[in-house]
Design an enzyme around this catalytic site. Structure first.
Site, PDB file in Angstrom:
ATOM      1  N   HIS A   1       0.829  -1.207   0.000  1.00  0.00           N
ATOM      2  CA  HIS A   1       0.000   0.000   0.000  1.00  0.00           C
ATOM      3  C   HIS A   1       0.864   1.258   0.000  1.00  0.00           C
ATOM      4  O   HIS A   1       0.549   2.235  -0.690  1.00  0.00           O
ATOM      5  CB  HIS A   1      -0.940  -0.012   1.200  1.00  0.00           C
TER       6      HIS A   1
ATOM      7  N   HIS B   1       2.168   1.841  -3.449  1.00  0.00           N
ATOM      8  CA  HIS B   1       1.131   2.372  -4.336  1.00  0.00           C
ATOM      9  C   HIS B   1       0.821   3.831  -4.012  1.00  0.00           C
ATOM     10  O   HIS B   1       0.703   4.661  -4.922  1.00  0.00           O
ATOM     11  CB  HIS B   1      -0.141   1.535  -4.225  1.00  0.00           C
ATOM     12  N   GLU B   2       0.676   4.145  -2.738  1.00  0.00           N
ATOM     13  CA  GLU B   2       0.274   5.493  -2.336  1.00  0.00           C
ATOM     14  C   GLU B   2       1.340   6.540  -2.643  1.00  0.00           C
ATOM     15  O   GLU B   2       1.016   7.697  -2.933  1.00  0.00           O
ATOM     16  CB  GLU B   2      -0.062   5.518  -0.839  1.00  0.00           C
ATOM     17  N   THR B   3       2.608   6.158  -2.568  1.00  0.00           N
ATOM     18  CA  THR B   3       3.694   7.136  -2.721  1.00  0.00           C
ATOM     19  C   THR B   3       4.468   7.004  -4.028  1.00  0.00           C
ATOM     20  O   THR B   3       5.404   7.776  -4.252  1.00  0.00           O
ATOM     21  CB  THR B   3       4.704   7.009  -1.567  1.00  0.00           C
TER      22      THR B   3
ATOM     23  N   ARG C   1      -2.366  -2.772  -6.635  1.00  0.00           N
ATOM     24  CA  ARG C   1      -2.018  -3.034  -5.237  1.00  0.00           C
ATOM     25  C   ARG C   1      -1.723  -4.521  -5.042  1.00  0.00           C
ATOM     26  O   ARG C   1      -0.775  -4.892  -4.327  1.00  0.00           O
ATOM     27  CB  ARG C   1      -3.158  -2.598  -4.317  1.00  0.00           C
TER      28      ARG C   1
END
Length: 273
Positions: free
Chosen positions: A132, A135-137, A252
């Site tokens: 996660h 994916h987020e950064t 993800r």
């Protein structure tokens, strides 16, 4: 007939007993709960794991499962961490912000992260967390959400965490913490002013990782036994699950299965949402 002295003594004992009973009853009522209900981490009353589990403040809180003896530092090696951040462009601000050292320092405040269940459970949780985060950064490229300052993340219904009109509660940090109702309690738990200084998450790398671990242990860890798909739902379910954005869900999942492979553990079932 009782003498005045005896009568006064009994009255005093009675008062003390009443006060003690009242105190015991009101321990679970600081957030309005009756004594048989739990006060959740968010100040709501109930008797299920959402209320009596992780973050339970008062009442008949559930005892957490014992932590195992896994060393997260031995799993999240420098090689593993570098394998993620090295994929970000050299121009990325995150290259000069995120580090394994900051993660491990933040981890000292979250002793249950990656240490619940079997060794395989620990490895799956660590793989899920970094999937996660990746994916987020964008592989630790971004510290702040792209164009985040132009977006409104103030929920005025969350009156317990009033917004500062001069501040933005857009995504910041490894898990891209968002919304006033997350910045407020995260700041209280970690020790910074989340509502009046949310930018701290983008300037202090240790606090930044702490917000990610805070969010994870409070919002995601309770559902991780249900499979990786449940963690997607806990993080961004409204925008991605139930067919809302299958491409993002699959991205993800790819990160997760890759990290499980690197850590030598089967990814398990229920990978999507």
């Amino acid at each position: 007939m009782l003498t005045p002295t005896i009568s006064k003594s009994i009255s005093l004992v009675t008062i003390l007993l009443v006060l003690q009973a009242f105190s015991n009853t009101t321990k679970a009522q600081n957030c309005g709960c009756s004594s048989e209900l739990c006060c959740s981490q968010f100040g709501f009353c109930g008797n299920t794991s959402d209320y009596c589990g992780v973050g339970c403040q008062q009442g008949p809180c559930f005892a957490p499962p014992p932590a195992n003896g896994v060393s997260v530092a031995e799993i999240v090696t420098q090689e593993f961490f570098n394998g993620i951040i090295s994929q970000a462009a050299s121009s990325c601000a995150g290259n000069r912000f995120y580090s394994r050292g900051a993660f491990l320092e933040a981890l000292d405040s979250y002793s249950r992260f990656g240490r619940v269940g079997s060794t395989d459970d620990s490895r799956r949780e660590i793989a899920a967390f970094f999937a996660h985060v990746t994916h987020e950064t964008g592989h630790f490229c971004y510290i702040e959400e792209i164009d985040g300052a132009s977006k409104d993340y103030c929920d005025e219904n969350a009156t317990q965490y009033p917004c500062n009109p001069n501040k933005g509660y857009y995504g910041r940090g490894p898990i891209q913490l968002s919304w006033n109702f997350n910045y407020g309690p995260a700041g209280t738990a970690i020790g910074f002013d989340g509502l009046n200084a949310p930018e701290t998450v983008a300037t202090d790398p240790v606090i930044s990782f702490k917000t990610a671990l805070w969010y994870w242990t409070n919002r995601v860890q309770p559902v991780i036994s249900q499979g990786f798909g449940a963690t997607i739902r806990a993080i961004n379910g409204a925008l991605e699950c139930d067919g809302a954005n299958t491409a993002t869900v699959q991205a993800r999942v790819r990160y997760y299965t890759d990290y499980c492979r690197q850590l030598g553990v089967d990814p398990g079932n229920n990978l999507t949402c």
